[in-house]
Design a protein around this motif. Structure first.
Motif, PDB file in Angstrom:
ATOM      1  N   ASP A 289       0.804  -1.234   0.000  1.00 31.99           N
ATOM      2  CA  ASP A 289       0.000   0.000   0.000  1.00 31.99           C
ATOM      3  C   ASP A 289       0.826   1.269   0.000  1.00 31.99           C
ATOM      4  OD1 ASP A 289      -2.912  -1.024   0.557  1.00 31.99           O
ATOM      5  OD2 ASP A 289      -1.624  -2.137   1.928  1.00 31.99           O
ATOM      6  N   TYR A 443      -6.638  -3.800  -3.314  1.00 38.15           N
ATOM      7  CA  TYR A 443      -7.474  -3.131  -2.311  1.00 38.15           C
ATOM      8  C   TYR A 443      -6.598  -2.600  -1.190  1.00 38.15           C
ATOM      9  CZ  TYR A 443     -11.162  -5.621  -4.755  1.00 38.15           C
ATOM     10  OH  TYR A 443     -11.996  -6.093  -5.723  1.00 38.15           O
ATOM     11  N   ARG A 445      -5.115  -1.555   2.376  1.00 39.24           N
ATOM     12  CA  ARG A 445      -5.133  -2.156   3.708  1.00 39.24           C
ATOM     13  C   ARG A 445      -5.702  -1.145   4.703  1.00 39.24           C
ATOM     14  NH1 ARG A 445      -1.974  -6.101   6.236  1.00 39.24           N
ATOM     15  NH2 ARG A 445      -1.692  -5.798   8.479  1.00 39.24           N
ATOM     16  N   GLU A 446      -6.474  -1.640   5.637  1.00 39.68           N
ATOM     17  CA  GLU A 446      -7.055  -0.758   6.641  1.00 39.68           C
ATOM     18  C   GLU A 446      -5.982  -0.267   7.598  1.00 39.68           C
ATOM     19  OE1 GLU A 446     -10.589  -0.754  10.065  1.00 39.68           O
ATOM     20  OE2 GLU A 446     -10.234  -2.514   8.815  1.00 39.68           O
ATOM     21  N   ILE A 447      -6.018   1.048   7.866  1.00 38.82           N
ATOM     22  CA  ILE A 447      -5.054   1.634   8.799  1.00 38.82           C
ATOM     23  C   ILE A 447      -5.552   1.423  10.223  1.00 38.82           C
ATOM     24  CG2 ILE A 447      -3.961   3.783   9.533  1.00 38.82           C
ATOM     25  CD1 ILE A 447      -4.259   4.793   6.666  1.00 38.82           C
ATOM     26  N   PRO A 448      -4.725   0.852  11.102  1.00 35.74           N
ATOM     27  CA  PRO A 448      -5.171   0.611  12.477  1.00 35.74           C
ATOM     28  C   PRO A 448      -5.408   1.910  13.226  1.00 35.74           C
ATOM     29  CG  PRO A 448      -2.820   0.208  12.266  1.00 35.74           C
ATOM     30  CD  PRO A 448      -3.335   0.423  10.877  1.00 35.74           C
ATOM     31  N   ASP A 521       0.721   2.874   9.054  1.00 32.32           N
ATOM     32  CA  ASP A 521      -0.073   3.927   8.423  1.00 32.32           C
ATOM     33  C   ASP A 521       0.599   4.252   7.091  1.00 32.32           C
ATOM     34  OD1 ASP A 521      -1.509   6.104   7.623  1.00 32.32           O
ATOM     35  OD2 ASP A 521      -1.068   7.352   9.362  1.00 32.32           O
ATOM     36  N   SER A 523      -0.575   6.058   4.520  1.00 32.54           N
ATOM     37  CA  SER A 523      -1.004   7.297   3.839  1.00 32.54           C
ATOM     38  C   SER A 523      -0.007   8.415   4.120  1.00 32.54           C
ATOM     39  CB  SER A 523      -2.406   7.696   4.298  1.00 32.54           C
ATOM     40  OG  SER A 523      -2.434   7.878   5.702  1.00 32.54           O
TER      41      SER A 523
END
Length: 599
Positions: A289, A443, A445-448, A521, A523
């Protein structure tokens, strides 16, 4: 095509049509030396200046003549006009009568306001600036001001200076130095008079000197912070360097040790179980990502492109200053250079923005070019329109004439915008590719969930503090020069501070990018820009401190110009340092993900 080239040439010539440095004028015995009056205004508000004859001074008998000014002079608010003073080369004068003025109540009110607000005036003799005050305010003895029953005592006495003395130094047939003084014994009390007949006089004395003509501007460098503050400048440089070396060394040591452990952890695993354990946490986990392009791609690329342009423009101006191009009172040459370099480097913004946009998969390049064009110019135009309106309402010389506005618009239309378009076309046709070291997953990945101190705003505050701490001492001298009456001439020190600012911004952004990736993270794109440019927030906060604690500026007009233009300067710093932060972070991220096997 020939007509277009001709128009561009005309526009560039208009840009470069700044006034030349003081011409090497030679005079003969008795030849007239012209005195040009420039402006008047309150000493505390350097931007709130008015034309000299807004006050009822003696007018030339032959009529007023306005001097043609260059772009930089107009931007500085200079409006030179002829005066009735008659100076003859090497001919002394004693108490020459300038004129006798019959001042009515309105004239006296104007002078009273000027004296009460500590107005000064500026003139030029053979391109040498001189200053003097309109009058003086004296406190009359006798108790508290305004207390009833004390008559004239306890109040302010407003005195108008009616005599000016010119001390002129010459070397053979050239004017070298001019000093001006007022005679405290020749004043008129205008505190409460309704009418007054005032005789304005002047005197001139010529003295020979052995100062070379080439060194006649050295006097004005003494109005800078030299020599009494030179040690403070170097102390601030040493202090900044030591602070930066210690803090960046500390961060570098931690970062390199952690990275070394990470590389060992991610590259020396021997079995699947160890690999699974290694990938449970850390920055390697987001390799799919980390190279996913940021949202609002068009705006992101425009920010990086415009920031790169401003950085190049700043380096060009520093290069000119280190070559000795700028010296005190040389007709606004630096402001002219800012306009010239901003216009001529527009192609850099267009190219960098469009190339990055193309590499990241953008297709609407026309929209990208328009965004790049307006990203800085748009807010600047809006701010200028407001401030010029305020200056026009106040009637100050800070209001640009219509002709100057037309010239600036022509420069933008014929130079800045076309160069941005040309750069954009070259950028969209680039053959370069992004070549990410890691394949991006389909897709995201979800950021914790992250603690509050890892959010964008706290990270920006942490990122901006270190670079600001390296430059804040020098900021005072810059502010005192731009928004005061001091002169800044030690560009070598300023350049060192600027380089320190760039290095520290790059390093602190890299460190925060690593810590962001370490907590999974991914982003980081916009975060690197925001953290890199966050020093601008501290600079703007310093503006408020300087206004309230270090200056005597006051009034709506001065406040509007000060906070308005400083907002635009800080916005430019944000774009410039934001692009530095992104470039540094991108290089770092590429490096660490190339160093390990991600697949």
């Amino acid at each position: 095509m020939g007509r277009g080239a001709a128009l561009w040439a005309v526009a560039i010539l208009a840009l470069l049509a700044c006034p030349a440095a003081a011409k090497d004028r030679k005079y003969k015995q008795g030849q007239e030396v012209s005195i040009w009056a420039n402006k008047v205004g309150p000493f505390a508000n350097p931007t709130e200046t008015y034309q000299y004859f807004n006050l009822p001074f003696c007018h030339p008998k032959e009529g007023k003549e306005y001097k043609t000014e260059g772009l930089g002079e107009v931007l500085e608010g200079d409006r030179l006009v002829s005066t009735p003073y008659k100076l003859k080369f090497k001919e002394d004068k004693e108490n020459a009568v300038l004129c006798t003025q019959n001042l009515d109540s309105d004239d006296l009110d104007q002078f009273r306001d000027a004296v009460a607000e500590d107005y000064y005036f500026q003139m030029f003799i053979d391109s040498l600036p001189i200053w003097g005050f309109i009058g003086k305010v004296e406190k009359l003895p006798g108790g508290e001001e305004g207390k009833e029953g004390e008559g004239e005592e306890g109040r302010e006495k407003l005195s108008l200076f009616t005599h000016i003395h010119f001390d002129v130094l010459y070397n053979k047939d050239r004017v070298i130095q001019v000093d001006i003084s007022t005679d405290p014994s020749k004043t008129v009390d205008i505190t409460s008079a309704d009418k007054a007949e005032v005789e304005f006089t002047y005197s001139v004395s010529w003295k020979e000197t052995d100062i070379a003509y080439e060194r006649r501007m050295d006097k004005y460098a003494k109005y800078s912070f030299l020599p009494q503050h030179l040690e403070i400048h170097w102390f601030s440089i040493v202090n900044s360097c030591v602070t930066v070396l210690l803090l960046t060394g500390f961060l570098a040591t931690i970062l390199m040790r952690v990275l070394k452990n990470d590389f060992i952890k991610y590259t020396n695993v021997r079995d699947d179980e160890a690999l699974e354990d290694a990938e449970e946490t850390g920055w390697k986990l987001v390799h799919g990502d980390v190279f996913r392009f940021p949202p609002h791609l068009n705006l992101f690329c425009a920010v990086v492109g415009t920031g790169t342009q401003i950085l190049v423009m700043a380096l060009l101006i520093f290069g000119m200053s280190l070559l000795g191009t700028y010296y005190p009172y040389n007709g606004g040459a630096m402001l002219t250079s800012v306009v010239v370099f901003y216009a001529l480097t527009a192609g850099i913004a267009g190219y960098v923005s469009a190339a990055l946009y193309k590499i990241m998969g953008g297709t609407n390049w026309v929209r990208n070019v328009l965004t790049t064009t307006l990203l800085f110019c748009g807010p600047l135009l809006a701010m200028f329109s407001y401030l010029n309106t305020v200056a026009w309402v106040y009637g100050t010389t800070a209001a640009l004439p219509f002709g100057t506005i037309v010239i600036i618009v022509v420069i933008w239309a014929l130079v800045t915008f076309p160069l941005t378009v040309v750069g954009g076309i070259m950028g969209k046709n680039t053959k370069a590719e992004f070549n990410a070291p890691c394949r991006t997953t389909k897709y995201p990945r979800e950021i914790p969930p992250l603690p509050w101190y890892r959010q964008t705003v706290p990270q920006m505050l942490m990122a901006g503090f270190l670079p600001f701490s390296a430059i804040y001492i020098e900021l005072y001298y810059i502010f005192a020069s731009v928004w005061g009456h001091k002169v800044y001439t030690i560009y070598s020190i300023l350049f060192i501070v600027f380089i320190i600012l760039i290095i520290v911004t790059a390093f602190i952004t890299i460190a925060l990018t690593y810590f962001q990736l370490a907590v999974e993270d991914h982003s980081w794109w916009w975060r690197s820009v925001m953290c890199g440019g966050s020093t601008a927030l501290f600079i703007y906060a310093y503006c408020f401190y300087y206004w309230y604690a270090r200056s005597d500026m006051n009034g709506l007009m001065q406040a509007s110009f000060y906070f308005g233009y400083m907002l635009m300067v800080c916005y430019g710093f944000f774009l410039m340092l934001g692009s530095v932060g992104f470039r540094a972070s991108l290089g770092f991220v590429r490096h660490i993900y190339k160093a390990i096997k991600c697949e």
